[in-house]
Design an enzyme around this catalytic site. Structure first.
Site, mmCIF file in Angstrom:
data_model
loop_
_atom_site.group_PDB
_atom_site.id
_atom_site.type_symbol
_atom_site.label_atom_id
_atom_site.label_comp_id
_atom_site.label_asym_id
_atom_site.label_seq_id
_atom_site.Cartn_x
_atom_site.Cartn_y
_atom_site.Cartn_z
ATOM 1 N N SER A 155 0.006 -4.730 5.423
ATOM 2 C CA SER A 155 -0.750 -4.076 6.758
ATOM 3 C C SER A 155 -0.073 -2.746 6.989
ATOM 4 O O SER A 155 0.110 -2.279 8.069
ATOM 5 C CB SER A 155 -0.501 -4.886 7.891
ATOM 6 O OG SER A 155 -1.214 -6.210 7.687
ATOM 7 N N GLU A 170 -0.966 -12.819 -4.243
ATOM 8 C CA GLU A 170 -2.229 -13.220 -4.626
ATOM 9 C C GLU A 170 -2.402 -13.994 -5.703
ATOM 10 O O GLU A 170 -3.347 -14.944 -6.223
ATOM 11 C CB GLU A 170 -3.391 -12.173 -4.390
ATOM 12 C CG GLU A 170 -3.715 -11.937 -2.735
ATOM 13 C CD GLU A 170 -4.104 -10.800 -2.282
ATOM 14 O OE1 GLU A 170 -4.728 -10.186 -3.173
ATOM 15 O OE2 GLU A 170 -3.787 -10.253 -1.104
ATOM 16 N N GLU A 172 6.679 -7.725 0.017
ATOM 17 C CA GLU A 172 5.409 -8.015 0.819
ATOM 18 C C GLU A 172 5.428 -9.280 1.463
ATOM 19 O O GLU A 172 5.223 -10.327 0.731
ATOM 20 C CB GLU A 172 4.484 -7.924 -0.199
ATOM 21 C CG GLU A 172 4.097 -6.610 -0.885
ATOM 22 C CD GLU A 172 2.728 -6.398 -1.394
ATOM 23 O OE1 GLU A 172 1.984 -5.310 -0.797
ATOM 24 O OE2 GLU A 172 2.082 -7.079 -2.005
ATOM 25 N N GLY A 232 -2.938 -8.130 4.635
ATOM 26 C CA GLY A 232 -4.364 -7.935 5.242
ATOM 27 C C GLY A 232 -4.564 -8.740 6.537
ATOM 28 O O GLY A 232 -5.537 -9.056 6.784
ATOM 29 N N LYS A 290 -7.196 -4.102 -5.496
ATOM 30 C CA LYS A 290 -7.441 -5.586 -5.634
ATOM 31 C C LYS A 290 -8.958 -5.518 -6.041
ATOM 32 O O LYS A 290 -9.176 -5.022 -7.261
ATOM 33 C CB LYS A 290 -7.416 -6.274 -4.120
ATOM 34 C CG LYS A 290 -6.083 -6.030 -3.528
ATOM 35 C CD LYS A 290 -5.945 -6.878 -2.623
ATOM 36 C CE LYS A 290 -4.445 -6.428 -1.631
ATOM 37 N NZ LYS A 290 -3.930 -7.555 -0.514
ATOM 38 N N ASN A 305 -3.292 -0.497 -3.874
ATOM 39 C CA ASN A 305 -3.627 -1.695 -4.676
ATOM 40 C C ASN A 305 -4.993 -1.951 -4.172
ATOM 41 O O ASN A 305 -5.515 -2.498 -3.027
ATOM 42 C CB ASN A 305 -2.677 -2.761 -4.447
ATOM 43 C CG ASN A 305 -3.334 -4.208 -5.065
ATOM 44 O OD1 ASN A 305 -4.173 -4.235 -5.722
ATOM 45 N ND2 ASN A 305 -2.584 -5.387 -4.477
ATOM 46 N N HIS A 324 2.172 -10.216 -7.744
ATOM 47 C CA HIS A 324 1.513 -10.152 -6.353
ATOM 48 C C HIS A 324 1.360 -11.437 -5.854
ATOM 49 O O HIS A 324 0.760 -12.538 -6.635
ATOM 50 C CB HIS A 324 0.123 -9.527 -6.507
ATOM 51 C CG HIS A 324 -0.296 -9.009 -5.192
ATOM 52 N ND1 HIS A 324 -1.040 -9.892 -4.039
ATOM 53 C CD2 HIS A 324 -0.356 -7.836 -4.455
ATOM 54 C CE1 HIS A 324 -1.223 -9.299 -3.091
ATOM 55 N NE2 HIS A 324 -0.673 -8.131 -3.183
HETATM 56 P P1 PGA Z 1 -2.740 -4.686 2.553
HETATM 57 O O1 PGA Z 1 -2.222 -5.431 1.193
HETATM 58 O O2 PGA Z 1 -2.164 -3.379 2.719
HETATM 59 O O3 PGA Z 1 -4.238 -4.897 2.777
HETATM 60 O O4 PGA Z 1 -2.005 -5.711 3.907
HETATM 61 C C1 PGA Z 1 -1.097 -4.989 0.628
HETATM 62 C C2 PGA Z 1 -0.953 -5.610 -0.651
HETATM 63 O O5 PGA Z 1 -1.522 -6.837 -0.916
HETATM 64 O O6 PGA Z 1 -0.205 -5.089 -1.694
#
Ligand code: PGA
Length: 247
Positions: free
Chosen positions: A208, A94, A163, A169, A12, A10, A92
């Site tokens: 992560s 976010e 997640e 992150g 983003k 992803n 997601h």
């Molecule tokens: P990350 O993000 O691997 O940077 O923790 C995962 C995600 O948001 O899908």
């Protein structure tokens, strides 16, 4: 039953024309990988990525529930398909957080995308407050129940991504036992919703994931792959994760 693992990146809000070379390198490695591999890119990059990496699974990161209409700034499933995408992420955290998307919205997006012919990765996950209060499993199970499409015709085209919001992150990852407990609970919910087809839906872990922890996470029962953010931007970070899924 054996489910082939899926490792999806992803990107983003990252990625310009100058980064298309990374897509090509990842796509070439994916051709011989023993796991399914996909990259979910910014909408602006999808068509060029499909041209740069023909045959490779490129996806979007969100989709509108409607086919078209007065929805400024949004992208429909028909548009993603038109650009050459094969899949999309929905729900997601976010977007649930920043755009106020509800479980009902996420369910409608997943249903629209599947009906149009896109594969779907539907994200769910708990906050750190919920985890600390000991309510992660019931909270995420309820989120799953309320977000699931009413029916799925091909379980191979539909994946869940668990997640934990506090793991995205941050470099923090739940314990292996906690990941196992959550994925087992989600598997039960999927079987309750879809009978035997619920056995075939892949449940990805996200948050992560790195080369250094991927093998341990992929060894957990009912972990069928990963949704990878930061570590999907560079082939040198991403391809070892793909390799861990294949071994
Ligand atoms: P990350 O993000 O691997 O940077 O923790 C995962 C995600 O948001 O899908």
């Amino acid at each position: 039953m054996a489910r082939r693992k899926l490792v999806a990146g992803n990107w983003k809000m990252h990625g310009l024309a100058a980064d298309l070379g990374e897509v090509t390198v990842i796509s070439m490695a994916a051709e011989t990988a023993a796991a399914d591999v996909a990259l979910c890119l910014p909408a602006t990059l999808i068509e060029r990525a499909v041209r740069a990496a023909p045959g490779f699974a490129i996806g979007g990161q969100d989709v509108h529930r409607a086919d078209k209409g007065a929805h400024t700034g949004c992208v429909s499933a028909a548009m993603l398909l038109d650009a050459g995408a094969r899949l999309t992420i929905v729900g997601h955290s976010e977007r649930r957080d920043a755009q106020g998307e509800s479980d009902t919205d996420v369910k409608a997006k997943a249903e629209a995308a599947l009906a149009a012919g896109l594969d779907v990765i539907l994200c769910i996950g708990e906050s750190d407050q919920v985890r600390e209060a000991g309510r992660a499993v019931p909270t995420v199970s309820a989120q799953l129940d309320a977000s699931l499409p009413a029916a799925i015709t091909d379980p191979g085209r539909f994946s869940i991504a668990y997640e934990p919001i506090w793991a995205i992150g941050t470099g923090k990852v739940p314990s292996i036992a906690d990941i196992g407990e959550m994925h087992a609970a989600l598997r039960e919910r999927l079987i309750a919703a879809y009978d035997e087809a619920g056995e075939q839906v892949r449940i990805l872990y996200g948050g992560s994931v790195k080369a250094s922890n991927a093998a341990e996470i992929f060894a957990v029962p009912d972990v069928d792959g990963a949704l990878v953010g930061g570590a999907s931007l560079k082939p040198s970070d991403f391809l070892p994760i793909v390799g861990a899924a294949a071994s």
